[in-house]
Motif scaffolding. Structure first.
Motif, short mmCIF file in Angstrom:
data_model
loop_
_atom_site.label_atom_id
_atom_site.label_comp_id
_atom_site.label_asym_id
_atom_site.label_seq_id
_atom_site.Cartn_x
_atom_site.Cartn_y
_atom_site.Cartn_z
N LEU A 99 0.91 -1.20 0.07
CA LEU A 99 0.13 -0.09 0.23
C LEU A 99 0.77 1.38 0.07
O LEU A 99 0.65 1.99 -0.87
CB LEU A 99 -0.87 0.02 0.98
CG LEU A 99 -1.70 1.17 1.46
CD1 LEU A 99 -2.82 1.55 0.27
CD2 LEU A 99 -2.51 1.07 2.79
N MET A 100 1.74 1.24 0.91
CA MET A 100 2.77 2.50 0.97
C MET A 100 3.53 2.58 -0.41
O MET A 100 3.63 3.69 -0.87
CB MET A 100 3.87 2.27 2.10
CG MET A 100 3.27 2.24 3.57
SD MET A 100 2.13 3.63 3.88
CE MET A 100 0.51 2.86 3.52
N ASN A 101 3.98 1.62 -1.02
CA ASN A 101 4.88 1.55 -2.32
C ASN A 101 3.74 2.13 -3.49
O ASN A 101 3.99 3.06 -4.10
CB ASN A 101 5.24 0.21 -2.88
CG ASN A 101 6.32 -0.15 -1.94
OD1 ASN A 101 6.72 0.65 -1.04
ND2 ASN A 101 6.44 -1.68 -2.04
N LEU A 102 2.35 1.86 -3.43
CA LEU A 102 1.64 2.09 -4.32
C LEU A 102 1.15 3.77 -4.02
O LEU A 102 1.19 4.64 -4.99
CB LEU A 102 0.02 1.58 -4.10
CG LEU A 102 -0.99 1.93 -5.17
CD1 LEU A 102 -0.68 1.86 -6.47
CD2 LEU A 102 -2.35 1.29 -4.69
N VAL A 103 1.07 4.15 -2.99
CA VAL A 103 0.80 5.55 -2.44
C VAL A 103 1.97 6.59 -3.07
O VAL A 103 1.79 7.56 -3.72
CB VAL A 103 0.59 5.87 -1.02
CG1 VAL A 103 0.40 7.18 -0.75
CG2 VAL A 103 -0.88 5.21 -0.70
N GLU A 104 3.05 6.14 -2.47
CA GLU A 104 4.28 6.85 -2.91
C GLU A 104 4.53 7.02 -4.25
O GLU A 104 4.71 7.77 -4.76
CB GLU A 104 5.47 6.00 -2.19
CG GLU A 104 5.42 6.48 -0.80
CD GLU A 104 6.50 5.59 0.29
OE1 GLU A 104 7.03 4.74 -0.46
OE2 GLU A 104 6.38 5.89 1.34
N GLY A 105 4.16 5.75 -5.36
CA GLY A 105 4.40 5.80 -6.32
C GLY A 105 3.35 6.86 -7.15
O GLY A 105 3.93 7.72 -8.14
N LEU A 106 2.09 6.88 -6.63
CA LEU A 106 1.28 7.68 -7.21
C LEU A 106 1.41 9.12 -7.10
O LEU A 106 1.39 9.89 -8.02
CB LEU A 106 -0.17 7.29 -6.77
CG LEU A 106 -0.65 5.96 -7.68
CD1 LEU A 106 -2.21 5.51 -6.67
CD2 LEU A 106 -0.75 6.03 -9.05
#
Length: 82
Positions: free
Chosen positions: A68-75
């Motif tokens: 989830l953190m990777n997705l948020v940071e990526g977006l």
């Protein structure tokens, strides 16, 4: 990207993951929240996440929180932050 089934690439994120991502992207405290959520979620022996939240229910690293953190940071890095 976090997915319904977990580890695969190119799969669709779960509805709950999408809602949480949207909520975090809209938060002015996103960086602090993400930093605190990610804390302690590190790979241990056998690539299992060592966070105490996984005691009794082990998760491979990256666990759902890290994904989830990777997705948020990526977006957020692509300008999707509110």
């Amino acid at each position: 990207m976090p997915t319904v089934s977990g580890h695969g690439q190119g799969e669709v994120p779960s509805p709950a993951m999408v809602r949480m991502t949207d909520t975090l992207l809209a938060s002015p405290d996103r960086l602090l929240i993400c930093e605190r959520l990610r804390a302690g979620h590190v790979p241990g022996p056998g690539e299992w996440c060592t966070h105490p939240a996984h005691v009794g229910r082990p998760e491979h690293h990256p666990c759902p929180i890290v994904r989830l953190m990777n997705l948020v940071e990526g977006l957020a890095g692509r300008g999707h932050a509110a």
